[in-house]
Design a protein around this motif. Structure first.
Motif, PDB file in Angstrom:
ATOM      1  N   GLY A   1      27.213  54.836  47.598  1.00 54.30           N
ATOM      2  CA  GLY A   1      27.653  55.474  46.363  1.00 54.30           C
ATOM      3  C   GLY A   1      26.522  55.692  45.373  1.00 54.30           C
ATOM      4  N   LYS A   2      25.344  55.129  45.637  1.00 51.17           N
ATOM      5  CA  LYS A   2      24.254  55.226  44.656  1.00 51.17           C
ATOM      6  C   LYS A   2      23.735  56.652  44.437  1.00 51.17           C
TER       7      LYS A   2
ATOM      8  N   LYS B   1      25.246  59.459  44.359  1.00 48.06           N
ATOM      9  CA  LYS B   1      26.161  60.211  43.492  1.00 48.06           C
ATOM     10  C   LYS B   1      26.242  59.641  42.084  1.00 48.06           C
ATOM     11  N   THR B   2      25.846  58.381  41.894  1.00 47.66           N
ATOM     12  CA  THR B   2      25.970  57.740  40.584  1.00 47.66           C
ATOM     13  C   THR B   2      24.626  57.512  39.912  1.00 47.66           C
ATOM     14  N   ARG B   3      23.566  57.975  40.518  1.00 46.79           N
ATOM     15  CA  ARG B   3      22.215  57.743  39.987  1.00 46.79           C
ATOM     16  C   ARG B   3      22.040  58.467  38.652  1.00 46.79           C
ATOM     17  N   ALA B   4      21.596  57.708  37.652  1.00 47.65           N
ATOM     18  CA  ALA B   4      21.335  58.275  36.331  1.00 47.65           C
ATOM     19  C   ALA B   4      20.049  57.669  35.776  1.00 47.65           C
TER      20      ALA B   4
ATOM     21  N   VAL C   1      32.598  54.388  44.041  1.00 47.02           N
ATOM     22  CA  VAL C   1      32.293  55.664  44.695  1.00 47.02           C
ATOM     23  C   VAL C   1      31.937  55.428  46.162  1.00 47.02           C
TER      24      VAL C   1
ATOM     25  N   SER D   1      20.137  53.786  36.604  1.00 47.45           N
ATOM     26  CA  SER D   1      21.410  53.069  36.695  1.00 47.45           C
ATOM     27  C   SER D   1      22.270  53.703  37.777  1.00 47.45           C
ATOM     28  N   PHE D   2      23.187  52.877  38.305  1.00 45.62           N
ATOM     29  CA  PHE D   2      24.121  53.342  39.340  1.00 45.62           C
ATOM     30  C   PHE D   2      25.514  52.818  39.006  1.00 45.62           C
ATOM     31  N   HIS D   3      25.994  53.139  37.824  1.00 44.20           N
ATOM     32  CA  HIS D   3      27.275  52.590  37.372  1.00 44.20           C
ATOM     33  C   HIS D   3      28.424  52.987  38.304  1.00 44.20           C
ATOM     34  N   HIS D   4      29.214  51.972  38.678  1.00 41.25           N
ATOM     35  CA  HIS D   4      30.404  52.144  39.513  1.00 41.25           C
ATOM     36  C   HIS D   4      30.082  52.687  40.910  1.00 41.25           C
ATOM     37  N   HIS D   5      28.863  52.435  41.383  1.00 44.55           N
ATOM     38  CA  HIS D   5      28.534  52.936  42.722  1.00 44.55           C
ATOM     39  C   HIS D   5      29.359  52.247  43.799  1.00 44.55           C
TER      40      HIS D   5
END
Length: 477
Positions: free
Chosen positions: A300-301, A303-306, A321, A314-318
């Motif tokens: 999931g990282k 798609k959640t990479r910021a 996901v 950050s990888f919030h809620h990976h």
């Protein structure tokens, strides 16, 4: 036959006699009907390596229906699910055999199913095998067993090298799954892939798309369950095959720039897989669910990479996901529902431990951890511990000590409260009697309310639970 071939043949024959004595009686049954029979493929390779098992593959000039008749008199059980492709299987005692008529199979570029043509001699059959180390045979119906090695598989076996009997392009055109099989043998046998074979794998990756999801899944599982899955997975990624059959894995190779540093998620995932394997003694041996969860836990990282202002990522809620992505991929590969649900649960929970700092776990938090993991609690222990890949020795020791503390807390509460059987202090029948209601959604809401109390406060007994239930009912009826 050269001295080397003779020695190898003698070793294979001796191993066959010691480990699979029933093969001789099967050969005699085919010979009595005027047909040939030869041990072929992986069993010959394994016999030479001294690791022959109880699953034996044979090839014959007998048509499939004739093989079926012979096996019916020899085996205790037979099945013919592969007879349209020339294969009949049987079992006698602990030995399982597959007998296949000499054949060559090719794939039409637009079809998932092979076109089977039966051959007239064993050399033609061997020429269409996947790799030279699997293109050796033991002819068992000649005057005395004869070792056949027309493509120098024995030499390649000694070199631990994977080559194809014909050109690699021809071999992979005949059956594109052989590209994944090369990665599998590299993992299982610690073999290297010949340069021309590797080039063909990279140039023909698109061909894998015609192979059924079930066959792709089975090869992937064999890679994952091998002693060294990193080798096979790396080959799938580097050749481009993974981009087609398991695209979430190469996507873990996140772009890293000079201002925003973070771990190489791809390498981290392979390390977690290896560390999970090292802990499999806690799961009574090699475990598919554990290995899948370890490999896929961070998918999931991407798609959640910021990027964070001032540096960092950050990888919030990976984990949320990633669990969803894992379900989609495993369904596409036709894994069974139990495996899919187990992997989904583990990925969704794999960060739970890190949400409690340095171990400030309340009894309520411990109960919820156990409740949510359910029968996968030990799997979650394995995954969480494996997910610690820090090179900082002090941090690693601190994390290990904290998790040791959590497991100890679980053990104490398990003994005190039977955490593995967490349930409300009142059941549905008692709730209906106390509230004087019939079966309805209200009973379910009441059970949920009492379960929350159970998780927060532990067992409070029927009397206290009844008071809590009545007080809740006054405001919720």
């Amino acid at each position: 036959m050269s001295t080397a071939l003779g020695a190898a043949g003698e070793l294979a024959i001796r191993s066959l006699i010691e480990r699979a004595p029933l093969a001789s009686s099967l050969a005699a049954a085919f010979k009595a009907q005027g047909f040939t029979l030869a041990l072929v493929g992986g069993p010959v390779r394994d016999a030479i390596l001294g690791r022959l098992g109880n699953d034996l593959d044979f090839t014959t000039n007998a048509p499939p229906q004739e093989s079926k008749k012979i096996l019916s008199t020899w085996a205790e059980h037979i099945w013919e699910t592969g007879i349209e492709f020339g294969t009949v299987a049987g079992k006698r005692g602990d030995t399982t055999v597959e007998v296949t008529t000499y054949r060559s199979e090719t794939y039409d570029p637009r079809s998932r199913k092979p076109e089977v043509q039966y051959g007239k001699d064993i050399n033609g059959d061997l020429s269409r095998r996947d790799f030279t180390v699997n293109a050796m045979a033991l002819e068992l119906t000649s005057e005395k067993p004869e070792f056949l090695d027309p493509f120098n598989g024995l030499i390649d076996l000694s070199k631990k090298l994977l080559r194809t009997p014909s050109s690699a392009e021809q071999s992979f055109s005949d059956d594109p799954l052989r590209m994944m099989r090369a990665a599998r043998f590299a993992s299982q046998l610690d073999f290297e892939i010949a340069p021309d074979v590797l080039v063909a794998m990279k140039s023909m990756t698109d061909r894998i798309s015609i192979i059924s999801a079930e066959r792709v899944r089975d090869e992937f599982v064999k890679i994952l369950m091998s002693q060294n899955p990193r080798t096979g997975i790396t080959l799938l990624v580097e050749t481009g095959l993974a981009a087609i059959v398991l695209p979430e894995i190469p996507k873990l190779q996140l772009e890293i720039d000079e201002h925003h540093h973070h771990k190489d998620v791809y390498e981290h995932s392979l390390t977690v897989l290896e560390q999970a394997i090292a802990l499999e003694h806690r799961l009574d041996g090699p475990n598919l669910v554990s290995r899948l969860a370890a490999l896929l836990h961070d998918i999931g990282k991407p798609k959640t990479r910021a990027l964070i202002d001032g540096g960092g990522v950050s990888f919030h809620h990976h984990e949320v996901v990633g669990a969803r992505l894992a379900v989609t991929r495993l369904k596409a590969l036709h894994f069974d529902n139990h495996t899919i649900e187990a992997v989904e649960t583990l990925i969704a929970l794999h960060l739970r431990f890190h949400g409690y700092g340095d171990g400030e776990w309340s009894d309520s938090a411990v109960r919820r951890y156990v409740r949510d993991a359910g029968e996968l609690l030990t799997h979650l222990h394995v995954l969480t511990r494996a997910d610690c890949t820090t090179r900082n020795a002090k941090k690693a020791q601190r994390l290990a000590a904290t998790y040791n503390s959590l497991e100890n807390r679980i053990a104490v509460l398990m003994e005190q409260e039977e955490l593995s059987k967490i349930r409300p202090d009142l059941d549905g029948a008692q709730i209906m009697q106390i509230l004087d209601i019939k079966p309805s959604a209200a009973v379910g809401r009441a059970l949920d309310f009492l379960m929350e109390i159970r998780l927060e406060r532990g067992p409070i007994g029927e009397e206290a639970a009844t008071k809590e239930l009545l007080a809740w009912w006054k405001t919720n009826s």
